[in-house]
Motif scaffolding. Structure first.
Motif, mmCIF file in Angstrom:
data_model
loop_
_atom_site.group_PDB
_atom_site.id
_atom_site.type_symbol
_atom_site.label_atom_id
_atom_site.label_comp_id
_atom_site.label_asym_id
_atom_site.label_seq_id
_atom_site.Cartn_x
_atom_site.Cartn_y
_atom_site.Cartn_z
ATOM 1 N N GLY A 1 -39.680 3.506 -38.573
ATOM 2 C CA GLY A 1 -38.440 3.228 -39.301
ATOM 3 C C GLY A 1 -37.675 2.062 -38.714
ATOM 4 O O GLY A 1 -37.183 1.196 -39.446
ATOM 5 N N ILE A 2 -37.587 2.024 -37.398
ATOM 6 C CA ILE A 2 -36.869 0.932 -36.730
ATOM 7 C C ILE A 2 -37.548 -0.405 -37.020
ATOM 8 O O ILE A 2 -36.883 -1.394 -37.359
ATOM 9 N N PHE A 3 -38.874 -0.449 -36.893
ATOM 10 C CA PHE A 3 -39.576 -1.700 -37.157
ATOM 11 C C PHE A 3 -39.475 -2.082 -38.626
ATOM 12 O O PHE A 3 -39.395 -3.260 -38.963
ATOM 13 N N GLY A 4 -39.458 -1.111 -39.512
ATOM 14 C CA GLY A 4 -39.256 -1.399 -40.933
ATOM 15 C C GLY A 4 -37.913 -2.060 -41.189
ATOM 16 O O GLY A 4 -37.818 -3.044 -41.927
ATOM 17 N N VAL A 5 -36.871 -1.531 -40.573
ATOM 18 C CA VAL A 5 -35.530 -2.121 -40.711
ATOM 19 C C VAL A 5 -35.503 -3.533 -40.131
ATOM 20 O O VAL A 5 -34.914 -4.452 -40.713
ATOM 21 N N LEU A 6 -36.167 -3.731 -39.009
ATOM 22 C CA LEU A 6 -36.195 -5.066 -38.399
ATOM 23 C C LEU A 6 -36.939 -6.066 -39.276
ATOM 24 O O LEU A 6 -36.528 -7.233 -39.390
ATOM 25 N N TYR A 7 -38.033 -5.646 -39.897
ATOM 26 C CA TYR A 7 -38.768 -6.535 -40.800
ATOM 27 C C TYR A 7 -37.912 -6.909 -42.010
ATOM 28 O O TYR A 7 -37.868 -8.070 -42.422
ATOM 29 N N ILE A 8 -37.218 -5.940 -42.582
ATOM 30 C CA ILE A 8 -36.343 -6.206 -43.727
ATOM 31 C C ILE A 8 -35.215 -7.153 -43.323
ATOM 32 O O ILE A 8 -34.875 -8.086 -44.052
ATOM 33 N N SER A 9 -34.656 -6.934 -42.142
ATOM 34 C CA SER A 9 -33.603 -7.812 -41.635
ATOM 35 C C SER A 9 -34.116 -9.234 -41.451
ATOM 36 O O SER A 9 -33.431 -10.205 -41.789
ATOM 37 N N TYR A 10 -35.327 -9.366 -40.943
ATOM 38 C CA TYR A 10 -35.917 -10.690 -40.744
ATOM 39 C C TYR A 10 -36.080 -11.413 -42.083
ATOM 40 O O TYR A 10 -35.732 -12.589 -42.217
ATOM 41 N N ILE A 11 -36.596 -10.701 -43.076
ATOM 42 C CA ILE A 11 -36.787 -11.307 -44.402
ATOM 43 C C ILE A 11 -35.445 -11.721 -45.000
ATOM 44 O O ILE A 11 -35.315 -12.803 -45.584
ATOM 45 N N ALA A 12 -34.421 -10.873 -44.837
ATOM 46 C CA ALA A 12 -33.089 -11.201 -45.356
ATOM 47 C C ALA A 12 -32.531 -12.452 -44.672
ATOM 48 O O ALA A 12 -31.938 -13.316 -45.338
ATOM 49 N N GLN A 13 -32.720 -12.566 -43.373
ATOM 50 C CA GLN A 13 -32.250 -13.756 -42.653
ATOM 51 C C GLN A 13 -32.993 -15.003 -43.122
ATOM 52 O O GLN A 13 -32.395 -16.070 -43.295
ATOM 53 N N PHE A 14 -34.288 -14.877 -43.339
ATOM 54 C CA PHE A 14 -35.101 -15.998 -43.793
ATOM 55 C C PHE A 14 -34.629 -16.476 -45.168
ATOM 56 O O PHE A 14 -34.459 -17.680 -45.396
ATOM 57 N N VAL A 15 -34.393 -15.551 -46.068
ATOM 58 C CA VAL A 15 -33.911 -15.896 -47.412
ATOM 59 C C VAL A 15 -32.534 -16.542 -47.321
ATOM 60 O O VAL A 15 -32.251 -17.538 -48.007
ATOM 61 N N TYR A 16 -31.671 -16.008 -46.476
ATOM 62 C CA TYR A 16 -30.335 -16.578 -46.307
ATOM 63 C C TYR A 16 -30.421 -18.028 -45.835
ATOM 64 O O TYR A 16 -29.732 -18.911 -46.365
#
Length: 77
Positions: free
Chosen positions: A12-27
C-alpha cells in the motif's frame, strides 16, 4: 500473520508513492512553463524514482531473506 500485514502495508505504501510520483510528473509537464524549472524538477524526480526503486528492491530482498530464513529454521544442514 505479521508477515501478511507487513506485506499489505508495504504494498500500500509503495502504491501511494508510485501514484504520488506520477502526479508530480504530470504536474511538472503540465503546469511548469519555464523550461529551466522543468529540467530541474525532472532531474529531482529522476533521483526520487531511483530512491523509490531501490527502496522497493531492498524491501523485497529483505522480505525474501526473512522468508528463506524462516523456511530453513529447524532444518539440519
Amino acid at each position: 500473520m505479521f508477515g501478511k500485514i507487513k506485506k499489505v502495508f508495504f504494498t500500500g505504501i509503495f502504491g501511494v508513492l508510485y501514484i504520488s510520483y506520477i502526479a508530480q510528473f504530470v504536474y511538472v509537464l503540465a503546469y511548469m512553463h519555464d523550461l529551466e524549472k522543468q529540467v530541474i524538477a525532472l532531474a529531482l524526480l529522476a533521483v526520487e524514482w531511483l530512491a523509490l526503486i531501490s527502496a522497493r528492491y531492498l524491501s523485497k530482498k529483505s522480505s525474501n531473506n526473512a522468508q528463506q530464513h524462516m523456511n530453513n529454521f529447524g532444518r539440519r544442514h
